[in-house]
Design a protein around this motif. Sequence first.
Motif, PDB file in Angstrom:
ATOM      1  N   GLU A 372      55.982  41.285 105.022  1.00 35.11           N
ATOM      2  CA  GLU A 372      56.762  41.410 103.784  1.00 35.11           C
ATOM      3  C   GLU A 372      56.326  40.305 102.848  1.00 35.11           C
ATOM      4  OE1 GLU A 372      60.887  41.563 105.522  1.00 35.11           O
ATOM      5  OE2 GLU A 372      61.119  43.136 104.023  1.00 35.11           O
ATOM      6  N   PHE A 373      56.146  40.590 101.569  1.00 35.05           N
ATOM      7  CA  PHE A 373      55.748  39.529 100.651  1.00 35.05           C
ATOM      8  C   PHE A 373      56.610  39.534  99.391  1.00 35.05           C
ATOM      9  CE2 PHE A 373      53.263  42.258  97.791  1.00 35.05           C
ATOM     10  CZ  PHE A 373      52.924  43.320  98.606  1.00 35.05           C
ATOM     11  N   HIS A 374      56.806  38.321  98.867  1.00 33.27           N
ATOM     12  CA  HIS A 374      57.697  38.123  97.729  1.00 33.27           C
ATOM     13  C   HIS A 374      56.921  38.322  96.428  1.00 33.27           C
ATOM     14  CE1 HIS A 374      60.818  35.316  95.598  1.00 33.27           C
ATOM     15  NE2 HIS A 374      60.899  36.582  95.224  1.00 33.27           N
ATOM     16  N   GLY A 375      57.284  39.364  95.673  1.00 34.85           N
ATOM     17  CA  GLY A 375      56.703  39.555  94.342  1.00 34.85           C
ATOM     18  C   GLY A 375      55.339  40.212  94.355  1.00 34.85           C
ATOM     19  N   GLY A 376      54.426  39.593  93.581  1.00 30.62           N
ATOM     20  CA  GLY A 376      53.148  40.278  93.292  1.00 30.62           C
ATOM     21  C   GLY A 376      52.013  39.890  94.216  1.00 30.62           C
ATOM     22  N   ILE A 377      50.829  40.277  93.759  1.00 30.62           N
ATOM     23  CA  ILE A 377      49.619  40.184  94.567  1.00 30.62           C
ATOM     24  C   ILE A 377      48.820  38.924  94.200  1.00 30.62           C
ATOM     25  CG2 ILE A 377      47.348  41.307  94.792  1.00 30.62           C
ATOM     26  CD1 ILE A 377      49.651  42.665  96.362  1.00 30.62           C
ATOM     27  N   THR A 378      48.287  38.280  95.195  1.00 29.37           N
ATOM     28  CA  THR A 378      47.321  37.197  94.959  1.00 29.37           C
ATOM     29  C   THR A 378      46.074  37.518  95.782  1.00 29.37           C
ATOM     30  OG1 THR A 378      48.072  35.938  96.863  1.00 29.37           O
ATOM     31  CG2 THR A 378      49.160  35.449  94.763  1.00 29.37           C
ATOM     32  N   LYS A 379      45.012  36.813  95.447  1.00 26.83           N
ATOM     33  CA  LYS A 379      43.758  37.031  96.178  1.00 26.83           C
ATOM     34  C   LYS A 379      43.955  36.753  97.676  1.00 26.83           C
ATOM     35  CE  LYS A 379      38.961  35.653  95.813  1.00 26.83           C
ATOM     36  NZ  LYS A 379      38.058  34.606  95.319  1.00 26.83           N
ATOM     37  N   GLU A 380      44.721  35.689  97.958  1.00 26.78           N
ATOM     38  CA  GLU A 380      44.941  35.316  99.365  1.00 26.78           C
ATOM     39  C   GLU A 380      45.728  36.407 100.098  1.00 26.78           C
ATOM     40  OE1 GLU A 380      45.587  33.185  96.750  1.00 26.78           O
ATOM     41  OE2 GLU A 380      43.628  32.242  97.095  1.00 26.78           O
ATOM     42  N   ARG A 381      46.710  36.929  99.384  1.00 23.08           N
ATOM     43  CA  ARG A 381      47.529  37.976 100.031  1.00 23.08           C
ATOM     44  C   ARG A 381      46.699  39.226 100.331  1.00 23.08           C
ATOM     45  NH1 ARG A 381      53.235  37.439  96.755  1.00 23.08           N
ATOM     46  NH2 ARG A 381      54.034  35.757  98.063  1.00 23.08           N
ATOM     47  N   LEU A 382      45.821  39.568  99.413  1.00 27.57           N
ATOM     48  CA  LEU A 382      44.979  40.750  99.661  1.00 27.57           C
ATOM     49  C   LEU A 382      44.092  40.518 100.886  1.00 27.57           C
ATOM     50  CD1 LEU A 382      43.955  41.871  96.065  1.00 27.57           C
ATOM     51  CD2 LEU A 382      45.649  42.910  97.576  1.00 27.57           C
ATOM     52  N   LYS A 383      43.632  39.309 101.011  1.00 24.81           N
ATOM     53  CA  LYS A 383      42.812  38.943 102.172  1.00 24.81           C
ATOM     54  C   LYS A 383      43.635  39.111 103.456  1.00 24.81           C
ATOM     55  CE  LYS A 383      38.718  37.433 102.998  1.00 24.81           C
ATOM     56  NZ  LYS A 383      37.702  38.386 102.561  1.00 24.81           N
ATOM     57  N   GLN A 384      44.903  38.630 103.384  1.00 28.31           N
ATOM     58  CA  GLN A 384      45.809  38.792 104.533  1.00 28.31           C
ATOM     59  C   GLN A 384      46.013  40.271 104.859  1.00 28.31           C
ATOM     60  OE1 GLN A 384      49.561  36.973 103.582  1.00 28.31           O
ATOM     61  NE2 GLN A 384      48.748  34.895 103.654  1.00 28.31           N
ATOM     62  N   GLY A 385      46.172  41.062 103.797  1.00 30.33           N
ATOM     63  CA  GLY A 385      46.400  42.503 103.973  1.00 30.33           C
ATOM     64  C   GLY A 385      45.233  43.165 104.687  1.00 30.33           C
ATOM     65  N   GLU A 386      44.023  42.753 104.310  1.00 28.03           N
ATOM     66  CA  GLU A 386      42.831  43.318 104.930  1.00 28.03           C
ATOM     67  C   GLU A 386      42.795  42.986 106.425  1.00 28.03           C
ATOM     68  OE1 GLU A 386      39.425  42.441 102.408  1.00 28.03           O
ATOM     69  OE2 GLU A 386      38.135  43.131 104.043  1.00 28.03           O
ATOM     70  N   THR A 387      43.070  41.732 106.729  1.00 22.82           N
ATOM     71  CA  THR A 387      43.086  41.292 108.130  1.00 22.82           C
ATOM     72  C   THR A 387      44.173  42.027 108.913  1.00 22.82           C
ATOM     73  OG1 THR A 387      42.461  39.123 107.301  1.00 22.82           O
ATOM     74  CG2 THR A 387      43.203  39.233 109.590  1.00 22.82           C
ATOM     75  N   PHE A 388      45.328  42.145 108.274  1.00 22.16           N
ATOM     76  CA  PHE A 388      46.477  42.844 108.864  1.00 22.16           C
ATOM     77  C   PHE A 388      46.121  44.299 109.186  1.00 22.16           C
ATOM     78  CE2 PHE A 388      50.189  45.524 107.572  1.00 22.16           C
ATOM     79  CZ  PHE A 388      51.118  45.148 108.524  1.00 22.16           C
ATOM     80  N   GLY A 389      45.457  44.972 108.246  1.00 21.68           N
ATOM     81  CA  GLY A 389      45.053  46.366 108.439  1.00 21.68           C
ATOM     82  C   GLY A 389      44.055  46.509 109.569  1.00 21.68           C
ATOM     83  N   ARG A 390      43.071  45.630 109.564  1.00 17.84           N
ATOM     84  CA  ARG A 390      42.036  45.702 110.595  1.00 17.84           C
ATOM     85  C   ARG A 390      42.640  45.484 111.990  1.00 17.84           C
ATOM     86  NH1 ARG A 390      36.259  44.034 111.466  1.00 17.84           N
ATOM     87  NH2 ARG A 390      35.973  43.757 109.249  1.00 17.84           N
ATOM     88  N   ALA A 391      43.537  44.492 112.087  1.00 18.18           N
ATOM     89  CA  ALA A 391      44.140  44.187 113.394  1.00 18.18           C
ATOM     90  C   ALA A 391      44.956  45.378 113.904  1.00 18.18           C
ATOM     91  CB  ALA A 391      45.035  42.952 113.279  1.00 18.18           C
ATOM     92  N   PHE A 392      45.690  46.032 112.986  1.00 18.71           N
ATOM     93  CA  PHE A 392      46.484  47.187 113.424  1.00 18.71           C
ATOM     94  C   PHE A 392      45.587  48.324 113.890  1.00 18.71           C
ATOM     95  CE2 PHE A 392      48.778  51.211 112.414  1.00 18.71           C
ATOM     96  CZ  PHE A 392      49.718  51.109 113.441  1.00 18.71           C
ATOM     97  N   ALA A 393      44.528  48.582 113.128  1.00 18.83           N
ATOM     98  CA  ALA A 393      43.593  49.668 113.523  1.00 18.83           C
ATOM     99  C   ALA A 393      43.003  49.374 114.899  1.00 18.83           C
ATOM    100  CB  ALA A 393      42.502  49.816 112.483  1.00 18.83           C
ATOM    101  N   GLU A 394      42.685  48.114 115.147  1.00 14.62           N
ATOM    102  CA  GLU A 394      42.128  47.768 116.470  1.00 14.62           C
ATOM    103  C   GLU A 394      43.147  48.010 117.578  1.00 14.62           C
ATOM    104  OE1 GLU A 394      40.739  43.838 115.571  1.00 14.62           O
ATOM    105  OE2 GLU A 394      38.783  44.568 114.856  1.00 14.62           O
ATOM    106  N   THR A 395      44.414  47.719 117.280  1.00 10.40           N
ATOM    107  CA  THR A 395      45.480  47.989 118.249  1.00 10.40           C
ATOM    108  C   THR A 395      45.557  49.487 118.570  1.00 10.40           C
ATOM    109  OG1 THR A 395      46.742  46.202 117.235  1.00 10.40           O
ATOM    110  CG2 THR A 395      47.959  47.657 118.695  1.00 10.40           C
ATOM    111  N   VAL A 396      45.475  50.301 117.513  1.00  8.23           N
ATOM    112  CA  VAL A 396      45.581  51.760 117.699  1.00  8.23           C
ATOM    113  C   VAL A 396      44.384  52.268 118.506  1.00  8.23           C
ATOM    114  CG1 VAL A 396      45.588  53.991 116.514  1.00  8.23           C
ATOM    115  CG2 VAL A 396      46.971  52.107 115.632  1.00  8.23           C
ATOM    116  N   LEU A 397      43.211  51.742 118.185  1.00 10.69           N
ATOM    117  CA  LEU A 397      41.996  52.196 118.874  1.00 10.69           C
ATOM    118  C   LEU A 397      41.926  51.708 120.315  1.00 10.69           C
ATOM    119  CD1 LEU A 397      39.389  51.690 115.998  1.00 10.69           C
ATOM    120  CD2 LEU A 397      40.065  53.874 117.026  1.00 10.69           C
TER     121      LEU A 397
END
Lengths: 399, 52
Positions: A372-397
């Motif tokens: 969960e994130f407060h407010g808008g988007i930052t470059k760092e948050r997008l980076k976190q989102g990418e890592t978060f997505g990749r980790a979840f996909a690896e869990t599913v696979l």
Amino acid sequence: MPAVEIKPNIFWIGVNDRTTDLFEGLWPVTEEGVSYNTYLIDDDKKVVIDLVKALKTDEFFDQIDEIMPVSSLDYVILNHMEPDHTGVLRTLKRIAPDATIVGSPKMKQMLEAYYGISKNVKIVEDGETLSIGKRTLQFFHTPFVHWPETMMTYETSDSILFACDAFGSYGALRGAIFDDACKDPDFYQREALRYYANIVSKFSGPVLRAIEKLTDVDVKIIAPSHGLVWRKNPTRIVELYKTWAEYAESGGEPGITMIYGSMYGNTEEMMNAVAQGMSCTGIDLDIFDVSRTHVSYILPSLWAKSGVMIGAPTYEGKLFPPMTQVLQMAALKRVTNKKAAYFGSFGWSGGALKQLNTFIEPIKWELSSSMEFHGGITKERLKQGETFGRAFAETVLAV
Amino acid sequence: MDKWICDVCGYVYDPEKGDPDNGIQPGTAFEDIPDDWVCPECGAGKDEFSKA
């Protein structure tokens, strides 16, 4: 559509419906259409198996009249009471008042409740046979595929299974009624899965029990009440239904359905970063905006894929309402045993995640991570989102 | 003792009545029913039931 003889003196006499926008008042079929398949047997006894919705009534009775006078019907077999297969029943009874209605014991109760009919009804028990002249019919009770009264009718000499809602699909028939004459099998397979996930999925246990019950029955033609008639490869549609029914327990094939909603684009921007992270793993990924996509088209993906990524903001302390609607429908349809993850923006307090947990716990979606994130988007948050997505996909696979 | 409802078909298990046709005596709490018991209406497993 004119009648089609599928075996000597056995006719398909269905109608195509390209005017109903919402099947069951719920599911869009404006572009795809749907067919109500009905079958007529011209033996010593004149038999019709299942009827059609109270729509195109003249066309339906004209089709019977091409082959025999409607008034000569001896038996009306009702595998299922749902009004898309019984809607013209009152009209039929006016024309053929002496015709005997045949169905399961539960069907008799429903017949009275829906149509006030209690005379000239023949109850058939599970496995019972009925001789109609040269041919014999056998009835198999298959409760909850799709309602409690449901049964299937089996013609014993040509081995035809009139399966009603089981093995059906959306999609009006394009002239050709048989699987071997169909030039667009992908369309019907896609629409069969959508139909399964919209109409049948909740009853996956009963579907597996029905398939098990019919294991030793030699079936050469599957004649359902919606969609194609399967005569070249009848096992194909049975295998598909079996595979789909098993997803209730297994959670589906490795893959991710990402459902998201966004008010001002923050959660959406994050969604794209999460998608990038997930796609790096090569995982099979579908993405739906829940505010803009009818849940009918989301359910088949949710049903078939083992992972769900949920992206939605907090809205007035709760989960974004269009997401709530999708999850409630998924719960109603028993979309169970998934791996899940959540991300979303909030303005002043969270709350979406807390409510989300109350929806997904009862249907056994295991939340492996959340962001969960407060407010808008930052470059760092997008980076976190990418890592978060990749980790979840690896869990599913990894499963 | 709580009543439990089948999420698939809506059958309600009432512990006062039990399910004698399937060997569950009246007065049996849902929690005490054997795990291999299934919904007498639709065949759903015990894990498909929710508290009514």
